[in-house]
Design a protein around this motif. Structure first.
Motif, short mmCIF file in Angstrom:
data_model
loop_
_atom_site.label_atom_id
_atom_site.label_comp_id
_atom_site.label_asym_id
_atom_site.label_seq_id
_atom_site.Cartn_x
_atom_site.Cartn_y
_atom_site.Cartn_z
N TYR A 197 0.84 -1.19 0.00
CA TYR A 197 0.00 0.00 0.00
C TYR A 197 0.88 1.25 0.00
N TYR A 198 0.47 2.23 -0.82
CA TYR A 198 1.21 3.49 -0.95
C TYR A 198 0.28 4.67 -0.68
N CYS A 199 0.77 5.65 0.06
CA CYS A 199 0.05 6.91 0.13
C CYS A 199 0.64 7.86 -0.89
N ALA A 200 -0.15 8.85 -1.28
CA ALA A 200 0.27 9.80 -2.30
C ALA A 200 -0.32 11.17 -2.01
N ALA A 201 0.37 12.20 -2.51
CA ALA A 201 -0.07 13.57 -2.27
C ALA A 201 0.09 14.41 -3.52
N THR A 202 -0.81 15.37 -3.67
CA THR A 202 -0.67 16.39 -4.70
C THR A 202 -1.28 17.67 -4.18
N TRP A 203 -0.67 18.79 -4.63
CA TRP A 203 -1.19 20.11 -4.29
C TRP A 203 -1.74 20.79 -5.55
N LYS A 204 -1.85 20.02 -6.65
CA LYS A 204 -2.30 20.59 -7.91
C LYS A 204 -3.80 20.39 -8.14
N ARG A 205 -4.43 19.57 -7.36
CA ARG A 205 -5.84 19.26 -7.52
C ARG A 205 -6.52 19.22 -6.16
N SER A 206 -7.83 19.36 -6.16
CA SER A 206 -8.54 19.27 -4.89
C SER A 206 -8.75 17.82 -4.47
N ILE A 207 -8.80 16.92 -5.45
CA ILE A 207 -8.91 15.49 -5.18
C ILE A 207 -8.46 14.76 -6.43
N ALA A 208 -7.94 13.54 -6.26
CA ALA A 208 -7.41 12.79 -7.39
C ALA A 208 -7.57 11.30 -7.15
N THR A 209 -7.86 10.57 -8.22
CA THR A 209 -8.05 9.12 -8.10
C THR A 209 -7.17 8.32 -9.07
N MET A 210 -6.32 9.01 -9.82
CA MET A 210 -5.47 8.34 -10.79
C MET A 210 -4.02 8.46 -10.38
N ASN A 211 -3.24 7.42 -10.70
CA ASN A 211 -1.80 7.42 -10.39
C ASN A 211 -1.11 8.70 -10.85
N HIS A 212 -1.32 9.04 -12.11
CA HIS A 212 -0.55 10.12 -12.71
C HIS A 212 -0.94 11.49 -12.18
N GLU A 213 -2.01 11.56 -11.40
CA GLU A 213 -2.43 12.84 -10.84
C GLU A 213 -1.67 13.20 -9.56
N TYR A 214 -0.94 12.24 -9.03
CA TYR A 214 -0.20 12.47 -7.80
C TYR A 214 1.27 12.75 -8.08
N ASP A 215 1.86 13.59 -7.27
CA ASP A 215 3.23 14.02 -7.48
C ASP A 215 4.22 13.41 -6.49
N TYR A 216 3.73 13.01 -5.33
CA TYR A 216 4.62 12.52 -4.28
C TYR A 216 4.03 11.22 -3.71
N TRP A 217 4.96 10.31 -3.37
CA TRP A 217 4.55 8.98 -2.91
C TRP A 217 5.30 8.59 -1.64
N GLY A 218 4.61 7.80 -0.81
CA GLY A 218 5.26 7.20 0.33
C GLY A 218 6.10 6.01 -0.08
N GLN A 219 6.77 5.42 0.89
CA GLN A 219 7.71 4.34 0.60
C GLN A 219 7.04 2.99 0.41
N GLY A 220 5.77 2.89 0.74
CA GLY A 220 5.05 1.63 0.61
C GLY A 220 5.14 0.80 1.87
N THR A 221 4.06 0.07 2.15
CA THR A 221 4.04 -0.80 3.31
C THR A 221 3.24 -2.07 2.96
N GLN A 222 3.75 -3.20 3.37
CA GLN A 222 3.13 -4.48 3.03
C GLN A 222 1.96 -4.77 3.96
N VAL A 223 0.85 -5.15 3.35
CA VAL A 223 -0.31 -5.66 4.09
C VAL A 223 -0.57 -7.07 3.58
N THR A 224 -0.56 -8.02 4.49
CA THR A 224 -0.80 -9.42 4.14
C THR A 224 -1.99 -9.93 4.94
N VAL A 225 -2.99 -10.44 4.23
CA VAL A 225 -4.18 -10.98 4.87
C VAL A 225 -4.17 -12.49 4.64
#
Length: 123
Positions: A93-121
């Motif tokens: 799972y990755y978190c992402a941030a952008t200051w260019k839009r009020s909300i975004a649902t697509m990969n390419h709309e985000y500018d910054y990403w977290g390092q990722g964290t594993q979730v195993t169920v």
């Protein structure tokens, strides 16, 4: 410099719960659109949830009614509360941030990403 630092995740049994956190430093967090994505090997990163700077949220159909995205502007942190977890929720799972839009649902709309964290169920 923008940094997104994730915490949480791990191994949980089916039906269990986990909470992911993503702490943001850099530009004012209160004006950022934030999102969560997940990725499994061999597949593209997929949208999970997003929240606008105003608190409006969107979810992928596969997680609606089970996952909740929220933000604490005082702590510069966005959360993903995951309940009723299923084996198919297993992913990085990755978190992402952008200051260019009020909300975004697509990969390419985000500018910054977290390092990722594993979730195993898994049982």
């Amino acid at each position: 410099q923008v940094q997104l630092v994730q915490s949480g995740g791990g191994l949980v049994q089916p039906g269990g719960s986990l909470r992911l956190s993503c702490a943001v430093s850099g530009p004012p967090f209160s004006t950022a659109a934030m999102g969560w994505f997940r990725q499994v090997p061999g597949k593209e990163r997929a949208f999970v949830a997003a929240i606008s700077w105003g608190g409006t949220s969107y979810y992928a159909d596969s997680v609606k009614a089970r996952f909740t995205i929220s933000r604490d502007n005082a702590k510069n942190t966005v959360y993903l509360e995951m309940n009723s977890l299923k084996p198919e929720d297993t992913a990085v799972y990755y978190c992402a941030a952008t200051w260019k839009r009020s909300i975004a649902t697509m990969n390419h709309e985000y500018d910054y990403w977290g390092q990722g964290t594993q979730v195993t169920v898994s049982s």
